[in-house]
Design a protein around this motif. Structure first.
Motif, mmCIF file in Angstrom:
data_model
loop_
_atom_site.group_PDB
_atom_site.id
_atom_site.type_symbol
_atom_site.label_atom_id
_atom_site.label_comp_id
_atom_site.label_asym_id
_atom_site.label_seq_id
_atom_site.Cartn_x
_atom_site.Cartn_y
_atom_site.Cartn_z
ATOM 1 N N PRO A 137 0.836 -1.220 0.000
ATOM 2 C CA PRO A 137 0.000 0.000 0.000
ATOM 3 C C PRO A 137 0.863 1.260 0.000
ATOM 4 O O PRO A 137 1.932 1.287 0.622
ATOM 5 N N VAL A 138 0.372 2.307 -0.672
ATOM 6 C CA VAL A 138 1.139 3.536 -0.820
ATOM 7 C C VAL A 138 0.323 4.725 -0.325
ATOM 8 O O VAL A 138 -0.875 4.842 -0.618
ATOM 9 N N VAL A 139 0.983 5.607 0.425
ATOM 10 C CA VAL A 139 0.384 6.873 0.853
ATOM 11 C C VAL A 139 1.367 7.990 0.472
ATOM 12 O O VAL A 139 2.501 7.731 0.078
ATOM 13 N N TYR A 140 0.905 9.248 0.614
ATOM 14 C CA TYR A 140 1.728 10.368 0.167
ATOM 15 C C TYR A 140 1.796 11.455 1.231
ATOM 16 O O TYR A 140 0.818 11.703 1.949
ATOM 17 N N LEU A 141 2.959 12.121 1.308
ATOM 18 C CA LEU A 141 3.146 13.214 2.249
ATOM 19 C C LEU A 141 2.448 14.490 1.783
ATOM 20 O O LEU A 141 2.100 15.349 2.596
ATOM 21 N N GLU A 142 2.287 14.639 0.477
ATOM 22 C CA GLU A 142 1.614 15.803 -0.082
ATOM 23 C C GLU A 142 0.683 15.346 -1.190
ATOM 24 O O GLU A 142 0.927 14.317 -1.828
ATOM 25 N N THR A 143 -0.346 16.127 -1.418
ATOM 26 C CA THR A 143 -1.182 15.865 -2.583
ATOM 27 C C THR A 143 -0.563 16.541 -3.800
ATOM 28 O O THR A 143 0.211 17.501 -3.677
ATOM 29 N N THR A 144 -0.927 16.062 -4.961
ATOM 30 C CA THR A 144 -0.462 16.697 -6.197
ATOM 31 C C THR A 144 -0.891 18.156 -6.243
ATOM 32 O O THR A 144 -0.118 19.036 -6.637
ATOM 33 N N GLN A 145 -2.108 18.424 -5.827
ATOM 34 C CA GLN A 145 -2.610 19.794 -5.867
ATOM 35 C C GLN A 145 -1.831 20.704 -4.934
ATOM 36 O O GLN A 145 -1.580 21.879 -5.255
ATOM 37 N N GLU A 146 -1.434 20.194 -3.774
ATOM 38 C CA GLU A 146 -0.641 21.002 -2.845
ATOM 39 C C GLU A 146 0.686 21.419 -3.477
ATOM 40 O O GLU A 146 1.113 22.569 -3.342
ATOM 41 N N GLN A 147 1.341 20.491 -4.164
ATOM 42 C CA GLN A 147 2.605 20.850 -4.809
ATOM 43 C C GLN A 147 2.380 21.855 -5.939
ATOM 44 O O GLN A 147 3.123 22.825 -6.079
ATOM 45 N N LEU A 148 1.361 21.623 -6.740
ATOM 46 C CA LEU A 148 1.085 22.539 -7.841
ATOM 47 C C LEU A 148 0.711 23.928 -7.330
ATOM 48 O O LEU A 148 1.121 24.945 -7.901
ATOM 49 N N ASP A 149 -0.061 23.986 -6.258
ATOM 50 C CA ASP A 149 -0.437 25.271 -5.678
ATOM 51 C C ASP A 149 0.796 26.017 -5.162
ATOM 52 O O ASP A 149 0.878 27.254 -5.261
ATOM 53 N N MET A 150 1.755 25.264 -4.604
ATOM 54 C CA MET A 150 2.979 25.889 -4.129
ATOM 55 C C MET A 150 3.737 26.538 -5.287
ATOM 56 O O MET A 150 4.157 27.690 -5.206
ATOM 57 N N LEU A 151 3.878 25.814 -6.381
ATOM 58 C CA LEU A 151 4.603 26.334 -7.529
ATOM 59 C C LEU A 151 3.891 27.540 -8.137
ATOM 60 O O LEU A 151 4.517 28.533 -8.510
ATOM 61 N N ALA A 152 2.573 27.454 -8.234
ATOM 62 C CA ALA A 152 1.797 28.545 -8.821
ATOM 63 C C ALA A 152 1.727 29.758 -7.905
ATOM 64 O O ALA A 152 1.402 30.858 -8.354
ATOM 65 N N GLY A 153 2.033 29.562 -6.631
ATOM 66 C CA GLY A 153 1.910 30.639 -5.666
ATOM 67 C C GLY A 153 3.099 31.570 -5.589
ATOM 68 O O GLY A 153 3.055 32.581 -4.870
ATOM 69 N N PHE A 154 4.178 31.267 -6.304
ATOM 70 C CA PHE A 154 5.321 32.171 -6.312
ATOM 71 C C PHE A 154 4.913 33.540 -6.860
ATOM 72 O O PHE A 154 4.114 33.633 -7.791
ATOM 73 N N SER A 155 5.486 34.592 -6.305
ATOM 74 C CA SER A 155 5.207 35.933 -6.812
ATOM 75 C C SER A 155 5.721 36.068 -8.238
ATOM 76 O O SER A 155 6.582 35.303 -8.695
ATOM 77 N N ASP A 156 5.180 37.069 -8.963
ATOM 78 C CA ASP A 156 5.647 37.312 -10.326
ATOM 79 C C ASP A 156 7.143 37.588 -10.353
ATOM 80 O O ASP A 156 7.853 37.156 -11.263
ATOM 81 N N GLU A 157 7.623 38.312 -9.349
ATOM 82 C CA GLU A 157 9.046 38.652 -9.290
ATOM 83 C C GLU A 157 9.909 37.413 -9.126
ATOM 84 O O GLU A 157 10.958 37.279 -9.784
ATOM 85 N N LEU A 158 9.484 36.485 -8.253
ATOM 86 C CA LEU A 158 10.258 35.273 -8.042
ATOM 87 C C LEU A 158 10.220 34.379 -9.276
ATOM 88 O O LEU A 158 11.254 33.832 -9.694
ATOM 89 N N GLN A 159 9.047 34.237 -9.888
ATOM 90 C CA GLN A 159 8.965 33.403 -11.084
ATOM 91 C C GLN A 159 9.840 33.960 -12.198
ATOM 92 O O GLN A 159 10.524 33.214 -12.907
ATOM 93 N N ASP A 160 9.837 35.273 -12.357
ATOM 94 C CA ASP A 160 10.670 35.894 -13.376
ATOM 95 C C ASP A 160 12.147 35.607 -13.112
ATOM 96 O O ASP A 160 12.910 35.276 -14.033
ATOM 97 N N GLU A 161 12.560 35.716 -11.850
ATOM 98 C CA GLU A 161 13.965 35.504 -11.514
ATOM 99 C C GLU A 161 14.377 34.043 -11.699
ATOM 100 O O GLU A 161 15.485 33.749 -12.166
ATOM 101 N N LEU A 162 13.507 33.112 -11.360
ATOM 102 C CA LEU A 162 13.810 31.698 -11.565
ATOM 103 C C LEU A 162 13.990 31.384 -13.045
ATOM 104 O O LEU A 162 14.910 30.647 -13.432
ATOM 105 N N VAL A 163 13.117 31.949 -13.874
ATOM 106 C CA VAL A 163 13.254 31.744 -15.319
ATOM 107 C C VAL A 163 14.548 32.381 -15.813
ATOM 108 O O VAL A 163 15.297 31.775 -16.599
ATOM 109 N N ARG A 164 14.835 33.572 -15.351
ATOM 110 C CA ARG A 164 16.048 34.268 -15.795
ATOM 111 C C ARG A 164 17.296 33.459 -15.468
ATOM 112 O O ARG A 164 18.169 33.257 -16.318
ATOM 113 N N GLN A 165 17.383 32.963 -14.221
ATOM 114 C CA GLN A 165 18.556 32.185 -13.826
ATOM 115 C C GLN A 165 18.667 30.895 -14.639
ATOM 116 O O GLN A 165 19.770 30.500 -15.044
#
Length: 309
Positions: free
Chosen positions: A170-198
Motif C-alpha cells: 500500500p502507498v500513501v503520500y506526504l503531499e497531494t499533487t494539488q498542494e505541490q502545484l499550488d505551491m509552484l503557482a503561488g510564487f510571486s511574479d518577481e520570483l517566477q521571473d527571476e527563476l526563469v532568468r537564472q
C-alpha cells in the motif's frame, strides 16, 4: 552556477520519472533515518530525483527496512492518471494567455535566446507557465552536465529505484499533487521571473562550454557516500537571489512544506499500531539543521536516529 534552481529542479523532475533497475556490486550508504517513539515505526530515506548507476544497489540497512515495511510513502503522487492530468493542466496557460505576458521583456528575451540555443521553437515556451519552463531548462542543464540524455539520470533517481523494488505494498503520500502545484503557482511574479532568468542564463552558459564546480552531477556521489552535510552545503551556497526573493522561495519550498510533511508523519506514527512505514522524501527536506522535517519530529517528542551500515 546558481544553486537555487537545483532543489527546484529536483522537485519538478519527479513529474518526469522513469523506472530502471540497475545492478552494481558495491552497496551505497545513502542517507536514511529511523523515527521511534510512536505506536508505529518509520524509516525515512532521503531521495535525490536524479542519479547514476554507481549509487546501486542500496545498502542492506535500507533494503531491509524497505522489505520490513507494510506501508510505503512517497513525497507526492506523480504516477496516477489523476495526478498526471492535474499536472498537464497546470503546466500551460489557457488559450489567449502567454509566458511573455508574465515576464519582464529582458527575461523573455533570455527565454528566446535559450530556446534558440536548444533548438526549440519559442512558441512552445510561450505556452508554458514559468515553473514549467524552469523544469525543462533545468533538465537540459542536467543533461549537459551528465554528458548523456537526462532521462538516464532521472531513471537512477532514488524514488524510482525504491518503486522498482517495493512491489505492491500500500502507498500513501506526504503531499497531494494539488498542494505541490499550488505551491509552484503561488510564487510571486518577481520570483517566477527571476527563476526563469537564472535557468536561461545557466543553459546559455552550458551551451557556451562554461565549466562549473559543485554541480548537480556531484549529488550521486554525496548520496552514495552518505554525506548529508556536503549535500546541504552544495545546494544553498551562492544561491544567487536577493534576500526578499530568497526568503519567499525558502518559505514556500521548504519551511511550509517541512511542517506539513512532519505533521502527516506524526499522524502516521500514531495512527493504529504495529505498522512499519518506509518513507521516501526529497533529501533537502531532511538535511538543513534549523529547518527540516526531522527537526519538527524531534520537537514533537520523537527520536530520530541516522541508520548506517
Amino acid at each position: 552556477m546558481s544553486k537555487l534552481t537545483r532543489p527546484f529542479c529536483a522537485l519538478l523532475c519527479a513529474f518526469l520519472a522513469f523506472l530502471w533497475l540497475p545492478a552494481q556490486a558495491q552497496e551505497s550508504v545513502g542517507i536514511c533515518y529511523q523515527v521511534s517513539g510512536g505506536a508505529n515505526e518509520i524509516t525515512i530515506l532521503g531521495s535525490i530525483h536524479i542519479g547514476d548507476e554507481a549509487m546501486y544497489p542500496m545498502g542492506s540497512h535500507i533494503t531491509d527496512a524497505l522489505e520490513r515495511a507494510d506501508i510505503l510513502a512517497y513525497e507526492c503522487d506523480t504516477t496516477s492518471a489523476e495526478a498526471q492530468l492535474l499536472s498537464l493542466r497546470a503546466i500551460t496557460y489557457p488559450i489567449g494567455e502567454t509566458l511573455e505576458d508574465h515576464l519582464t521583456p529582458e527575461t523573455f528575451d533570455l527565454v528566446e535566446s535559450a530556446a534558440e540555443a536548444l533548438g526549440y521553437p519559442i512558441s512552445m515556451f510561450n505556452g508554458m507557465r514559468p515553473y514549467s519552463v524552469v523544469s525543462l531548462l533545468s533538465l537540459e542543464t542536467i543533461s549537459a552536465q551528465w554528458g548523456a540524455d537526462a532521462s538516464n539520470a532521472l531513471a537512477y533517481g532514488v524514488e524510482n529505484q525504491v518503486r522498482a523494488l517495493a512491489g505492491d505494498k500500500p502507498v500513501v503520500y506526504l503531499e497531494t499533487t494539488q498542494e505541490q502545484l499550488d505551491m509552484l503557482a503561488g510564487f510571486s511574479d518577481e520570483l517566477q521571473d527571476e527563476l526563469v532568468r537564472q535557468s536561461c542564463l545557466e543553459v546559455l552558459l552550458v551551451k557556451e562550454g562554461a565549466d562549473f564546480e559543485n554541480t548537480v552531477a556531484d549529488w550521486p556521489r554525496l548520496w552514495r557516500e552518505g554525506d548529508a552535510e556536503s549535500f546541504a552545503a552544495s545546494v544553498w551556497e551562492d544561491e544567487g537571489l536577493d534576500g526578499e526573493l530568497m526568503a519567499e522561495y525558502y518559505d514556500a519550498v521548504l519551511t511550509q512544506r517541512n511542517l506539513r510533511m512532519a505533521q502527516r508523519l506524526c499522524q502516521w506514527l500514531e495512527d493504529g499500531e504495529g505498522h512499519s512505514y518506509f518513507v521516501v522524501v526529497g533529501l533537502l527536506h531532511l538535511v538543513l539543521e534549523e529547518d527540516s522535517v526531522l527537526k519538527h519530529l524531534e520537537d514533537s517528542g520523537y527520536t530520530v536516529t541516522r541508520v548506517v551500515p
